[in-house]
Design a protein around this motif. Structure first.
Motif, PDB file in Angstrom:
ATOM      1  N   THR A  16       7.487  59.426 -20.543  1.00 32.67           N
ATOM      2  CA  THR A  16       7.279  59.151 -21.959  1.00 32.67           C
ATOM      3  C   THR A  16       5.995  59.806 -22.453  1.00 32.67           C
ATOM      4  N   PRO A  17       5.846  59.928 -23.755  1.00 36.86           N
ATOM      5  CA  PRO A  17       4.523  60.243 -24.295  1.00 36.86           C
ATOM      6  C   PRO A  17       3.575  59.078 -23.990  1.00 36.86           C
ATOM      7  N   VAL A 100       4.866  56.227 -19.139  1.00 38.51           N
ATOM      8  CA  VAL A 100       5.810  55.745 -18.131  1.00 38.51           C
ATOM      9  C   VAL A 100       6.528  56.939 -17.531  1.00 38.51           C
ATOM     10  N   ARG A 101       6.636  56.930 -16.212  1.00 39.79           N
ATOM     11  CA  ARG A 101       7.449  57.948 -15.547  1.00 39.79           C
ATOM     12  C   ARG A 101       8.459  57.226 -14.661  1.00 39.79           C
ATOM     13  N   SER A 102       9.673  57.738 -14.684  1.00 38.39           N
ATOM     14  CA  SER A 102      10.768  57.113 -13.940  1.00 38.39           C
ATOM     15  C   SER A 102      11.583  58.179 -13.239  1.00 38.39           C
ATOM     16  N   THR A 123      10.004  53.226 -11.314  1.00 36.95           N
ATOM     17  CA  THR A 123       9.295  53.325 -12.584  1.00 36.95           C
ATOM     18  C   THR A 123       7.825  52.992 -12.396  1.00 36.95           C
ATOM     19  N   GLU A 124       6.974  53.820 -12.976  1.00 37.16           N
ATOM     20  CA  GLU A 124       5.530  53.619 -12.876  1.00 37.16           C
ATOM     21  C   GLU A 124       4.897  53.733 -14.259  1.00 37.16           C
ATOM     22  N   VAL A 132      -1.574  54.679 -11.036  1.00 40.63           N
ATOM     23  CA  VAL A 132      -0.449  53.796 -11.299  1.00 40.63           C
ATOM     24  C   VAL A 132      -0.996  52.383 -11.508  1.00 40.63           C
ATOM     25  N   VAL A 133      -0.729  51.809 -12.685  1.00 39.26           N
ATOM     26  CA  VAL A 133      -1.186  50.456 -12.978  1.00 39.26           C
ATOM     27  C   VAL A 133      -0.075  49.426 -12.779  1.00 39.26           C
ATOM     28  N   LEU A 134       1.173  49.845 -12.859  1.00 37.46           N
ATOM     29  CA  LEU A 134       2.324  48.973 -12.643  1.00 37.46           C
ATOM     30  C   LEU A 134       3.430  49.801 -12.016  1.00 37.46           C
ATOM     31  N   SER A 135       4.134  49.211 -11.068  1.00 38.00           N
ATOM     32  CA  SER A 135       5.316  49.875 -10.520  1.00 38.00           C
ATOM     33  C   SER A 135       6.428  48.849 -10.357  1.00 38.00           C
ATOM     34  N   ALA A 136       7.655  49.317 -10.479  1.00 41.15           N
ATOM     35  CA  ALA A 136       8.826  48.459 -10.297  1.00 41.15           C
ATOM     36  C   ALA A 136      10.044  49.346 -10.137  1.00 41.15           C
ATOM     37  N   ASN A 137      11.060  48.799  -9.513  1.00 46.17           N
ATOM     38  CA  ASN A 137      12.365  49.449  -9.478  1.00 46.17           C
ATOM     39  C   ASN A 137      13.233  48.761 -10.522  1.00 46.17           C
TER      40      ASN A 137
END
Length: 148
Positions: A16-17, A100-102, A123-124, A132-137
Motif C-alpha cells: 500500500t501507499p 502494508v505489504r502482503s 501481511t506486515e 515490521v511493527v505488526l505481522s499476521a497471516n
C-alpha cells in the motif's frame, strides 16, 4: 489485480501507499478502545517500557485494514474467517509512517462451495525505517469469476 480467486497466485505480493499516524488519532482511538496509560498520557508513557506515547496494537491493526481496503478493495472479496499468528513487534509512535505489504503464501479452492476459495496472506505493517511493527497471516475468501 482484479481480485477474483483466479487472479491470486502464491507468491503474489502487493504494497500500500504509506500513511502518517498522528498523536491526536492515537489518543482518540485509545480513549475509546484501549485506555492504557502508555496510549493516553504522553508524560506517563515516558516511564513505560515503550519510552513514550504509542498506538494501541488494535489501532495499528485497524490502520492495516484501512490501508488494505483503500488499496485493494475488490468486488470479489467475501470477507475473512480471521487471521493467524498476529504479532505486535514494535510500537507505533506519533509521526511514524506505515504501509502494508502482503504476499500470498497459500491458496485453496473451497471443497464445499464451488463458487469460492481462500487465500492466506503473510501481511506486515512496516514503518518508515522498514521495521515490521505488526505481522499476521490474514485469510481472505474470494469469489470465483466463473463457477461453470
Amino acid at each position: 489485480m482484479n481480485g477474483a480467486f483466479e487472479d491470486i497466485e502464491i507468491g503474489l505480493s502487493r504494497e500500500t501507499p504509506s500513511r502518517t499516524v498522528t498523536e491526536d488519532e492515537m489518543l482518540a482511538f485509545s480513549r475509546e478502545f484501549d485506555p492504557q496509560v502508555f496510549h493516553l498520557d504522553p508524560e506517563a508513557a515516558k516511564e513505560s517500557v515503550f519510552g513514550g506515547l504509542c498506538a494501541s496494537g488494535w489501532h495499528t491493526a485497524s490502520l492495516m485494514m484501512r490501508l488494505q481496503m483503500d488499496s485493494w478493495k475488490s468486488a470479489y472479496s467475501m470477507g475473512s474467517p480471521g487471521f493467524d499468528d498476529l504479532k505486535w513487534l514494535k510500537p507505533l509512535f506519533p509521526g511514524d509512517s506505515i504501509r502494508v505489504r502482503s504476499t500470498c503464501i497459500d491458496k485453496t479452492p473451497s471443497r464445499s462451495k464451488a463458487d469460492r476459495g481462500s487465500a492466506v496472506w503473510k501481511t506486515e505493517v512496516v514503518n518508515q525505517k522498514d521495521e515490521v511493527v505488526l505481522s499476521a497471516n490474514l485469510i481472505g475468501i474470494y469469489r470465483k469469476r466463473d463457477t461453470g
